[in-house]
Structure formats: C-alpha cells, structure tokens
Write a protein that holds these residues in place. Sequence first.
Motif, PDB file in Angstrom:
ATOM      1  N   SER A   1      61.316  25.328  76.111  1.00 40.52           N
ATOM      2  CA  SER A   1      61.638  25.511  77.527  1.00 40.52           C
ATOM      3  C   SER A   1      60.351  25.730  78.342  1.00 40.52           C
ATOM      4  CB  SER A   1      62.579  26.701  77.689  1.00 40.52           C
ATOM      5  OG  SER A   1      62.013  27.844  77.091  1.00 40.52           O
ATOM      6  N   ASP A   2      59.388  26.445  77.741  1.00 44.46           N
ATOM      7  CA  ASP A   2      58.103  26.647  78.415  1.00 44.46           C
ATOM      8  C   ASP A   2      57.365  25.319  78.580  1.00 44.46           C
ATOM      9  OD1 ASP A   2      58.451  29.323  78.682  1.00 44.46           O
ATOM     10  OD2 ASP A   2      57.080  29.919  77.057  1.00 44.46           O
ATOM     11  N   ALA A   3      57.410  24.507  77.523  1.00 42.49           N
ATOM     12  CA  ALA A   3      56.724  23.214  77.567  1.00 42.49           C
ATOM     13  C   ALA A   3      57.369  22.308  78.601  1.00 42.49           C
ATOM     14  CB  ALA A   3      56.765  22.559  76.187  1.00 42.49           C
ATOM     15  N   GLN A   4      58.717  22.340  78.657  1.00 50.00           N
ATOM     16  CA  GLN A   4      59.419  21.508  79.647  1.00 50.00           C
ATOM     17  C   GLN A   4      59.035  21.932  81.073  1.00 50.00           C
ATOM     18  OE1 GLN A   4      63.407  22.176  78.164  1.00 50.00           O
ATOM     19  NE2 GLN A   4      63.423  20.231  77.030  1.00 50.00           N
ATOM     20  N   TYR A   5      58.901  23.231  81.261  1.00 56.77           N
ATOM     21  CA  TYR A   5      58.511  23.758  82.576  1.00 56.77           C
ATOM     22  C   TYR A   5      57.056  23.414  82.855  1.00 56.77           C
ATOM     23  CZ  TYR A   5      57.669  27.025  86.374  1.00 56.77           C
ATOM     24  OH  TYR A   5      57.328  27.554  87.580  1.00 56.77           O
ATOM     25  N   PHE A   6      56.195  23.655  81.833  1.00 64.69           N
ATOM     26  CA  PHE A   6      54.749  23.448  81.977  1.00 64.69           C
ATOM     27  C   PHE A   6      54.429  21.985  82.333  1.00 64.69           C
ATOM     28  CE2 PHE A   6      50.679  22.409  79.680  1.00 64.69           C
ATOM     29  CZ  PHE A   6      49.815  23.148  80.482  1.00 64.69           C
ATOM     30  N   PHE A   7      55.094  21.069  81.581  1.00 63.11           N
ATOM     31  CA  PHE A   7      54.810  19.647  81.806  1.00 63.11           C
ATOM     32  C   PHE A   7      55.730  19.011  82.867  1.00 63.11           C
ATOM     33  CE2 PHE A   7      53.163  19.996  77.338  1.00 63.11           C
ATOM     34  CZ  PHE A   7      51.842  19.659  77.615  1.00 63.11           C
ATOM     35  N   ASN A   8      56.548  19.870  83.447  1.00 65.96           N
ATOM     36  CA  ASN A   8      57.450  19.413  84.500  1.00 65.96           C
ATOM     37  C   ASN A   8      58.398  18.307  83.988  1.00 65.96           C
ATOM     38  OD1 ASN A   8      58.563  19.370  87.073  1.00 65.96           O
ATOM     39  ND2 ASN A   8      57.157  17.773  87.802  1.00 65.96           N
ATOM     40  N   MET A   9      59.041  18.584  82.897  1.00 64.82           N
ATOM     41  CA  MET A   9      59.954  17.578  82.319  1.00 64.82           C
ATOM     42  C   MET A   9      61.211  18.269  81.771  1.00 64.82           C
ATOM     43  SD  MET A   9      57.416  16.544  79.156  1.00 64.82           S
ATOM     44  CE  MET A   9      58.639  15.712  78.184  1.00 64.82           C
ATOM     45  N   PRO A  10      62.024  18.832  82.682  1.00 67.09           N
ATOM     46  CA  PRO A  10      63.211  19.546  82.218  1.00 67.09           C
ATOM     47  C   PRO A  10      64.147  18.663  81.390  1.00 67.09           C
ATOM     48  CG  PRO A  10      63.194  19.315  84.632  1.00 67.09           C
ATOM     49  CD  PRO A  10      61.901  18.805  84.136  1.00 67.09           C
ATOM     50  N   ASN A  11      64.675  19.286  80.368  1.00 65.94           N
ATOM     51  CA  ASN A  11      65.647  18.634  79.454  1.00 65.94           C
ATOM     52  C   ASN A  11      65.095  17.378  78.790  1.00 65.94           C
ATOM     53  OD1 ASN A  11      68.164  18.938  78.285  1.00 65.94           O
ATOM     54  ND2 ASN A  11      69.066  17.340  79.562  1.00 65.94           N
ATOM     55  N   ARG A  12      63.782  17.296  78.647  1.00 65.80           N
ATOM     56  CA  ARG A  12      63.200  16.127  77.991  1.00 65.80           C
ATOM     57  C   ARG A  12      62.415  16.574  76.758  1.00 65.80           C
ATOM     58  NH1 ARG A  12      63.831  11.784  81.420  1.00 65.80           N
ATOM     59  NH2 ARG A  12      62.623  10.406  80.088  1.00 65.80           N
ATOM     60  N   ALA A  13      62.162  15.632  75.880  1.00 66.82           N
ATOM     61  CA  ALA A  13      61.359  15.898  74.682  1.00 66.82           C
ATOM     62  C   ALA A  13      60.624  14.615  74.328  1.00 66.82           C
ATOM     63  CB  ALA A  13      62.250  16.326  73.526  1.00 66.82           C
ATOM     64  N   THR A  14      59.515  14.761  73.639  1.00 64.59           N
ATOM     65  CA  THR A  14      58.811  13.531  73.233  1.00 64.59           C
ATOM     66  C   THR A  14      59.397  12.986  71.932  1.00 64.59           C
ATOM     67  OG1 THR A  14      57.127  14.902  72.180  1.00 64.59           O
ATOM     68  CG2 THR A  14      56.629  14.035  74.371  1.00 64.59           C
ATOM     69  N   SER A  15      59.933  13.881  71.093  1.00 65.31           N
ATOM     70  CA  SER A  15      60.544  13.392  69.845  1.00 65.31           C
ATOM     71  C   SER A  15      61.633  14.335  69.376  1.00 65.31           C
ATOM     72  CB  SER A  15      59.475  13.261  68.756  1.00 65.31           C
ATOM     73  OG  SER A  15      58.966  14.530  68.436  1.00 65.31           O
ATOM     74  N   LEU A  16      62.535  13.726  68.591  1.00 62.29           N
ATOM     75  CA  LEU A  16      63.550  14.532  67.886  1.00 62.29           C
ATOM     76  C   LEU A  16      63.313  14.264  66.407  1.00 62.29           C
ATOM     77  CD1 LEU A  16      66.657  13.645  70.073  1.00 62.29           C
ATOM     78  CD2 LEU A  16      65.472  15.812  70.033  1.00 62.29           C
TER      79      LEU A  16
ATOM     80  N   GLY B   1      51.117  16.718  83.640  1.00 58.92           N
ATOM     81  CA  GLY B   1      52.495  16.706  83.183  1.00 58.92           C
ATOM     82  C   GLY B   1      53.151  15.349  83.301  1.00 58.92           C
ATOM     83  N   TYR B   2      54.484  15.387  83.259  1.00 53.91           N
ATOM     84  CA  TYR B   2      55.314  14.186  83.316  1.00 53.91           C
ATOM     85  C   TYR B   2      55.077  13.468  84.640  1.00 53.91           C
ATOM     86  CZ  TYR B   2      59.727  11.537  82.943  1.00 53.91           C
ATOM     87  OH  TYR B   2      60.675  10.567  82.874  1.00 53.91           O
ATOM     88  N   HIS B   3      54.875  12.188  84.590  1.00 56.64           N
ATOM     89  CA  HIS B   3      54.638  11.353  85.769  1.00 56.64           C
ATOM     90  C   HIS B   3      53.479  11.875  86.621  1.00 56.64           C
ATOM     91  CE1 HIS B   3      58.834   9.284  85.727  1.00 56.64           C
ATOM     92  NE2 HIS B   3      58.036   8.890  84.768  1.00 56.64           N
ATOM     93  N   GLY B   4      52.447  12.375  85.955  1.00 55.10           N
ATOM     94  CA  GLY B   4      51.208  12.767  86.632  1.00 55.10           C
ATOM     95  C   GLY B   4      51.235  14.118  87.327  1.00 55.10           C
ATOM     96  N   ALA B   5      52.274  14.896  87.115  1.00 56.50           N
ATOM     97  CA  ALA B   5      52.359  16.214  87.756  1.00 56.50           C
ATOM     98  C   ALA B   5      51.260  17.128  87.239  1.00 56.50           C
ATOM     99  CB  ALA B   5      53.718  16.835  87.489  1.00 56.50           C
ATOM    100  N   ASN B   6      50.821  18.062  88.066  1.00 59.79           N
ATOM    101  CA  ASN B   6      49.841  19.045  87.591  1.00 59.79           C
ATOM    102  C   ASN B   6      50.534  20.028  86.677  1.00 59.79           C
ATOM    103  OD1 ASN B   6      47.584  18.130  88.917  1.00 59.79           O
ATOM    104  ND2 ASN B   6      48.144  19.197  90.822  1.00 59.79           N
ATOM    105  N   ALA B   7      49.814  20.454  85.626  1.00 57.68           N
ATOM    106  CA  ALA B   7      50.395  21.408  84.690  1.00 57.68           C
ATOM    107  C   ALA B   7      49.403  22.535  84.478  1.00 57.68           C
ATOM    108  CB  ALA B   7      50.729  20.719  83.369  1.00 57.68           C
ATOM    109  N   ALA B   8      49.822  23.747  84.735  1.00 60.25           N
ATOM    110  CA  ALA B   8      48.963  24.901  84.499  1.00 60.25           C
ATOM    111  C   ALA B   8      49.844  26.099  84.153  1.00 60.25           C
ATOM    112  CB  ALA B   8      48.136  25.198  85.731  1.00 60.25           C
ATOM    113  N   GLY B   9      49.365  26.910  83.238  1.00 52.68           N
ATOM    114  CA  GLY B   9      50.152  28.076  82.869  1.00 52.68           C
ATOM    115  C   GLY B   9      49.334  29.015  82.021  1.00 52.68           C
TER     116      GLY B   9
END
Lengths: 404, 227
Positions: free
Chosen positions: A201-216, A168-176
């Motif tokens: 919202s699932d992706a933000q939680y999964f990748f540990n990046m609340p209120n963030r997006a890679t693109s608009l 995930g974001y900044h190297g966090a583990n992501a599993a779901g």
Amino acid sequence: MLLLIAWRNIWRNKRRTLITLASIGFAVFFACIMQSMQLGSYERMIENAVRFYTGHIQVHEKGYWDDKTLDNSLEVTESLQTKLSGEADLSAYVPRIESFALASHGTLTKGVLVNGIDPIKETGLTDLQGKIVEGQYLSTPGDIMIGEGLSTYLKAAPGDTLVLISQGYHGANAAGKYRIVGTLKFPTQEMSAQAAYIMLSDAQYFFNMPNRATSLALLLDNSEAVPGVKADLTSKLDTAVYEVMDWKELMPELVQSIEIDYASGRIMLYVLYAIIAFGIFGTFLMMTNERQYEFGVMLSIGMKRRLMQGMLLLEIIMLAVLGVVMGIIAASPILAYFYLNPIHVGGEMAQAYEKMGMEPILPFSLAPEVFVNQAQVVLVMTILMAIYPLWIVGKLKVIKALRS
Amino acid sequence: MIVINAKNISKTYNPDKVPVHALNHVNLEIKKGEFTAIVGPSGSGKSTLLNIIGGLDVPTEGTIELGGEDISKFSDNELIDFRLKHIGFVFQAYNLIPVLTAEENVEFIMLLQKQSEKDRKARTVELLTKVGLKDQMNRRPSELSGGQQQRVAVARALASKPEFILADEPTANLDSHSTATLLDMMANMNEKEGATFVFSTHDQRVIDKARRVITLEDGKIVSDEVR
C-alpha cells in the motif's frame, strides 16, 4: 514355445547369465543413484529459486518482462484475483511492485530496488521474515526493511529514517520517508546492497499507482502443476492484456545451467553404459558363436531365420529386462532412504550452500524418470548390441554351421 | 515313382584355391518308399550328397529334384520352407534342442508348421510311443542316453509326416543294442509311414538292413545294388 526356449536358453549357462545380469544391474543401479542425486538437486535448486523470489509462475501486464517500467504495471482487479484464486493447484499469489529509487540517509545516497510487498504473503513465498538479521519484520505502513549491505553503506540502522525519491506511475513525482525496522541478510551481495522492502500500500501510494502491481507471483502446491496452471491461466486471461510466464521463462539462466549439468551427467552415464555395453556385447557374441551348430540344426529342420532371430532377440531382451529390474530393485530402497533422509553436507560446502540460501543437503529424487530413463537407455543399448549377433544369424550358412 | 532325382551333381570346395571335388557328376534316382544306404570310405562324398539332397548345401553343377521340384533353384527361405514341409533329418550327433524336453523337441517341428495344439499333442504321444519313449517324454536330452536321444531325433524327423527322411550316420554314436533298436524302428516306420529313407553310413548293420546300397568313391557312384 519361442518364449519358453528363449527363457531356458538364457539359463543354460547360469554363471554367465548371472554375471551379465550383474553387470547390467550394476549399471542401472549406479545410473539410478547418479540420476536421482542429479534430479534431486535440480528439484531443490528449482524449489529454492522459485521460493527465493520468482514463484512458479508470474502474471504481468503484457510487455512488462521486456520493459520493466511502472507504466507496464497491471491493475489488481477483482476479476483477476477471482481467476487466480480459482486455480486448484495454487497455494498463494503474491502481488509486488518493483522499481528503482534513490535512497538517502544523512549525506549518503544510493540507488535501491524498492519492493512493495504484502508482508504476510511475501514471507509465505520467500520466507523474507527468516532473513531478518536485525530489528523486526515489516508490519506497519511507513516502515521499511533494507539489505545488510545497503544498511552498511548508508550507515543506517533500525530506528533511522530513510528518504526515497523516484519517478512514479506515468511520470509522477515520488518522494517519501520511511522508518527502518529491520535489516535483511541475502545470499548475494547485489541484493544485500540494493534491496528495500515497504508495504504494498505504501508503494502504491509512493509511486502513485493505487490498486496496481508490477507482478503477481504464484506459488503452486508442486512444480509438476506448472504447465497445467500456466495453460489454464493463459486460456482464462486476456493475453492481449496479460502475460503469464513460468519459472523457466523467468529464469532462463537456471534452466541453462541445469541443462549443462544434466548433459555432463549424461556423458558420465554414457561412459558407464559404454563400458557395460562392451561386456554385454561379449556375452552376446559368445552366446551366438557357441551355438552356431545349434542354429544350423534349427535352420536345417525348417526354422525360419526371422523366427530364430526373434528367439535370440527375446533372450537378449529378457537379459536386459531382468538386469534392469535387478538394478532398480537394488537401487529403490537406497534411493527411498536418502529421499527421506538426505545426506547432510558439512564444512565449507555446507557454508557455501547456506550462503546461497540453500539447505546444506544432497537431496535425492524418486521421480519416475530416474528409473524409466535407465530402463530405456539399457534396453535400447542392449538391442543395439544385439544387431551384430542377429546379423550373424541372418547370414549363417547352414552347412558351415553344421560343420562348426 | 521317382521322388529324388539328382542329375549330374558336382560339388567342388575351394574352387579358387585348392579345389576339392567332393562329388563328380553324380546321377541318382530314388523311388518313393525306398530304404537306401549311401556307403563309402571317409571323404567319398556321402555326407555332401546327403546334404545336397536335403537342400542344406548347393551343388556347384547339376540339378536336384525332390518330389518333382528342382530345389537347386530355391532361395534360402524357400529351402527352409521346403525342408520344414517335406524333409526330416536325423543327425549323427542327435542334435536335439537341449533346452526342450523330448516331447517339446518332437512338438517343435509341428509348431513351426503351425499345426493345432491338439494335433501336435496327439502326434507327439503317438511318435514317442512308437519309439518306446512315452515314459521319458518330460526328460531333456541331457537326461537321456545316446540311443534314446537318437530315437527322439527319429520321432522328431517323422513328426511333420515328411516324404523324405535323411539320416547322416545315425548309428555312429550308438552301441549295438541301440543301433539294432533304432534300425528296426526306422524300418518299421518306413513301412508304416511310407517315407523314403536315405542314410549315409559306414555301419555294416545299417548296410545289412538297407534294401538298396549305393557306394560312393572319390565323389562318384561306383556301385548301386538293389536287394
């Protein structure tokens, strides 16, 4: 009076003038039809590409496009959303998170492209809902939709559970784990075998990046508004933090293929123009040669060469303008008809179109450049053809002309 | 007062191949207001002399002065300008601009001279009235007879109030009635407008009317008779 003489001169030999006008008119007519089809198909191609995924414009964190990692994602702040919503030509903006993950079902594992999306906004841009072939569209957290190819590979169908593992974001583990609700049909095998969609919202939680997006991704009311909106956003947003890219930057290969196709179309047009040009040149030569005596008389009574050349040029320009107008008048209703009722292609070609996610039609364009380009080319070509007759008049010996 | 002064004029065509000497050391002086005919057999050099006097052709040798100016040294543009301001031409084949009406043909010269519209219109009506074609003003050359066309050509030649009217076989294509009318008209205008008239002609009726007859043979003046 010069204008009057020029106008009357072109009608001295009505049949020849009509033949010349017909040849110029035909060239313009044919060129308009060709260019309208070309531009129409490009417009459709761009619209399809834009609506397929990218949107007209995308806003990213600065540096994301060159290094597509979650660490280069942007925060979807209120201020950013307000600035986007303030754009007059904006139809919708679609936030996304895109990253890769390992998907497994049973003993099978495959790398997938995970797209975190706002289901309603996303289908507004890309008609994702229309690509469902089995199951239903994404509506509840914990659900996932996958491409048909991926479904086949993983032997997973709606109702099954898919496990995603990633970083995930900044190297966090992501599993779901997510419940498959639908499978999607894509025109390319690559997407079909890789694409997976979950709620934003699932992706933000999964990748540990609340209120963030890679693109608009921004969808505008029309593609003509792209330069204006891009310029406006570039001035409004802090370019040290954000990057604003239009579809041309996002899909350079599409721009290139359009340019190559456009160039080949131009070559065909130039061949047509060259054929017509020789016809026009012949007419101009006749017009000049058979009037040498008359030119001699004009020179002898005191008409300056430049004035006489001006008169001849006026005649030539009048012929060209009339021919162009005739061609455009003849082409306009046909183009308007096909613009409103595009030609439907059938058979294998239609299947190929549909496979690419495109409507099987040959669209026409009524963009001003369809007409303006032809008018410009024919006028320039005609004036070029006029150089030799004008030169002849410039060098004409009075006494020789009077004896001709 | 001498207004046309040709000094030692020679004209040779094809000097490098088979030279043809059209004019051979011709000296000629014509006074203001003269009504002169240049006569001679075909190939004697009449038209060549007239063309050189009118600045349409250049002599191989010699100088030509019109109104005191040596036009043999003029550039092409200067010659065109000079012709516009000082010379009126009447050609054998009338040579009106076919797409213009009689009125527009006469007016055209004045337009080239940048005269005001009011002056142009007035002068056009005056001249076409003088040549008896006021009623035919709106007709194009193709709608006029040969004699009428030549009368329009004379009106056109006079339109710019030139000092010289040069006419190359002006009656060659006219019937006797038209010839007589045209000659009377030109003689009348010569008296009233004061322009110097020079004709090249074969036509005895023109020769009879001329007050000076210059005869050319083999490019040389063989007689010069003032009546």
